[in-house]
Design an enzyme around this catalytic site. Structure first.
Site, PDB file in Angstrom:
ATOM      1  N   MET A  92       0.788  -1.237   0.000  1.00 66.79           N
ATOM      2  CA  MET A  92       0.000   0.000   0.000  1.00 66.79           C
ATOM      3  C   MET A  92       0.824   1.294   0.000  1.00 66.79           C
ATOM      4  O   MET A  92       0.274   2.379   0.189  1.00 66.79           O
ATOM      5  CB  MET A  92      -0.964   0.004   1.193  1.00 66.79           C
ATOM      6  CG  MET A  92      -1.995  -1.116   1.159  1.00 66.79           C
ATOM      7  SD  MET A  92      -2.916  -1.200  -0.395  1.00 66.79           S
ATOM      8  CE  MET A  92      -3.991   0.219  -0.171  1.00 66.79           C
ATOM      9  N   HIS A 111      -3.296  -4.345 -10.142  1.00 69.28           N
ATOM     10  CA  HIS A 111      -4.245  -3.269  -9.829  1.00 69.28           C
ATOM     11  C   HIS A 111      -5.659  -3.727 -10.192  1.00 69.28           C
ATOM     12  O   HIS A 111      -5.872  -4.255 -11.286  1.00 69.28           O
ATOM     13  CB  HIS A 111      -3.875  -2.006 -10.605  1.00 69.28           C
ATOM     14  CG  HIS A 111      -4.756  -0.845 -10.257  1.00 69.28           C
ATOM     15  ND1 HIS A 111      -4.647  -0.156  -9.064  1.00 69.28           N
ATOM     16  CD2 HIS A 111      -5.783  -0.283 -10.929  1.00 69.28           C
ATOM     17  CE1 HIS A 111      -5.577   0.781  -9.034  1.00 69.28           C
ATOM     18  NE2 HIS A 111      -6.279   0.738 -10.141  1.00 69.28           N
TER      19      HIS A 111
HETATM   20  C1  GRF Z   1      -5.885  -6.470  -4.448  1.00 70.58           C
HETATM   21  O1  GRF Z   1      -7.180  -6.096  -4.835  1.00 70.58           O
HETATM   22  C2  GRF Z   1      -4.866  -5.829  -5.340  1.00 70.58           C
HETATM   23  O2  GRF Z   1      -5.307  -5.670  -6.657  1.00 70.58           O
HETATM   24  C3  GRF Z   1      -4.677  -4.489  -4.711  1.00 70.58           C
HETATM   25  O3  GRF Z   1      -4.736  -4.737  -3.325  1.00 70.58           O
HETATM   26  C4  GRF Z   1      -5.508  -5.898  -3.087  1.00 70.58           C
HETATM   27  C5  GRF Z   1      -4.644  -6.824  -2.299  1.00 70.58           C
HETATM   28  O4  GRF Z   1      -5.330  -7.988  -1.857  1.00 70.58           O
HETATM   29  N1  GRF Z   1      -3.443  -3.883  -5.160  1.00 70.58           N
HETATM   30  P1  GRF Z   1      -4.544  -9.186  -1.199  1.00 70.58           P
HETATM   31  O5  GRF Z   1      -3.738  -8.629  -0.036  1.00 70.58           O
HETATM   32  O6  GRF Z   1      -3.642  -9.792  -2.246  1.00 70.58           O
HETATM   33  O7  GRF Z   1      -5.592 -10.144  -0.728  1.00 70.58           O
END
Ligand code: GRF
Length: 204
Positions: A92, A111
């Site tokens: 993030m 994404h």
């Molecule tokens: C996913 O929707 C990805 O596309 C975005 O953040 C979310 C992460 O989900 N960048 P996870 O931690 O892999 O379950």
């Protein structure tokens, strides 16, 4: 077949990490995850990695005096493990230009929208609010912009009239779990070719 060394950067629940692990465990990626790095000590992704015998390291953002020092620490791990590919899987934070310049075309991100539509946070909510009928997911190389580097793979996903952010996110996520491991395998097989710095061709 040579195995590439992969690092996965995470911040949260890690379902995309799990998808990569599953494909690696069935022999579908010519690579190994050498380390999972998290900026968040609470990330459930860490547990998923540990359960699969993968080394983890928390580089807790708050413990560093600056973003630069924080990133230096991450780079230390990337370099020590001779990482070929850095995968952002629900990571993030925005990486600084210095970090990105150091690993050109070696960082990829997933994404949950069809870029260049709906970059940034809450892409699925943006899609619902805009009223698009099709959204999807994108795997792309990371450059210095936000969700703006060369696109490797995309998958279109229908938006239904009955969808809310949650149901759309769930539907897109299923395809994320296929797209990201596929892109990693293409990288591992050296099938990703970059044309004029922006366009990706996939070699047959
Ligand atoms: C996913 O929707 C990805 O596309 C975005 O953040 C979310 C992460 O989900 N960048 P996870 O931690 O892999 O379950």
């Amino acid at each position: 077949m040579d195995m590439i060394n992969i690092a996965v950067l995470v911040s949260g629940r890690g379902t995309n990490l799990q998808a990569i692990i599953n494909v690696i465990n069935r022999g579908g990626i010519d690579g190994k995850i050498r380390i999972v790095l998290s900026d968040n000590p609470e990330a459930y992704a860490l547990k998923r990695a540990q359960r699969n015998g993968i080394k983890t390291k928390v580089v807790h953002y708050k413990e560093y005096r600056s973003k630069d020092e924080y990133e230096q620490e991450i780079m230390k791990y990337i370099d020590n493990y001779r990482i070929d590919l850095i995968v952002l899987a629900g990571y993030m934070r925005i990486l600084s230009p210095n970090f990105i310049k150091k690993y050109p075309y070696r960082i990829i991100n997933i994404h949950p929208a069809l870029l260049p539509s709906f970059p940034g946070l809450n892409a699925q909510r943006q899609a619902i609010e805009y009223g698009v009928k099709i959204s999807g997911c994108t795997v792309h190389f990371v450059d210095e912009g936000v969700d703006s580097g060369p696109i490797i793979l995309q998958k279109a996903v229908e938006v239904k009239d009955s969808d809310d952010e949650k149901s759309l996110s769930r539907r897109i996520l299923k395809y994320e779990h296929r797209l990201l491991p596929r892109a990693i395998q293409l990288f591992a097989q050296n099938k990703i070719q970059i044309i004029n710095k922006t366009r990706v061709h996939i070699k047959k």
